[in-house]
Design a protein around this motif. Sequence first.
Motif, short mmCIF file in Angstrom:
data_model
loop_
_atom_site.label_atom_id
_atom_site.label_comp_id
_atom_site.label_asym_id
_atom_site.label_seq_id
_atom_site.Cartn_x
_atom_site.Cartn_y
_atom_site.Cartn_z
N ILE A 47 1.23 4.20 -3.00
CA ILE A 47 0.99 5.60 -2.63
C ILE A 47 2.20 6.45 -3.02
CG2 ILE A 47 0.77 7.18 -0.67
CD1 ILE A 47 -1.07 5.07 0.63
N ILE A 48 3.39 5.95 -2.77
CA ILE A 48 4.60 6.67 -3.17
C ILE A 48 4.64 6.83 -4.69
CG2 ILE A 48 7.13 6.50 -3.30
CD1 ILE A 48 6.97 5.21 -0.46
N GLU B 185 0.83 -1.20 0.00
CA GLU B 185 0.00 0.00 0.00
C GLU B 185 0.87 1.26 0.00
OE1 GLU B 185 -3.09 2.02 3.04
OE2 GLU B 185 -3.45 -0.08 2.56
N ASN B 186 1.93 1.25 0.81
CA ASN B 186 2.82 2.42 0.86
C ASN B 186 3.56 2.61 -0.46
OD1 ASN B 186 2.11 3.01 3.49
ND2 ASN B 186 3.82 1.87 4.37
N ILE C 42 -5.37 8.68 -3.05
CA ILE C 42 -4.81 8.13 -1.81
C ILE C 42 -5.94 7.92 -0.80
CG2 ILE C 42 -3.27 8.61 0.14
CD1 ILE C 42 -1.51 10.18 -1.93
#
Length: 118
Positions: free
Chosen positions: A6-7, A2-3, A59
């Motif tokens: 998002i990045i 998930e991170n 996001i």
Amino acid sequence: MENLVIIAQLVLALSVAYVWIFRFDNIVLEFKQYGLPDLIRNFVGASKIALATILILGIWYPDPVLYAALSMAFLMICAQLAHFKVKNPISKHIPSLILLLIALFIAGVYAGIITVRI
């Protein structure tokens, strides 16, 4: 995962926004080199900034991200074709190629095609 996605969304969105807002003079010169009219340039710019905004909003509201990422990928493919049309050196192709790959990665994650376990 998930991170990471998002990045990727932030990198893609902020890169596009930076180029189309703060380096607009370069965009004007490139579109003249491609032989494209100002109307097309303005449409592409407005589209890219809108898509970048959707990617950032995605996001928190993920529903439109797949479509925004695929649309951005399409525009990056068009950028690649424009670079080939005017026979730019490979160094001119690299930024839009990287952004194309990031857009495809985002689309792949949101489509459920790409799953990475960390």
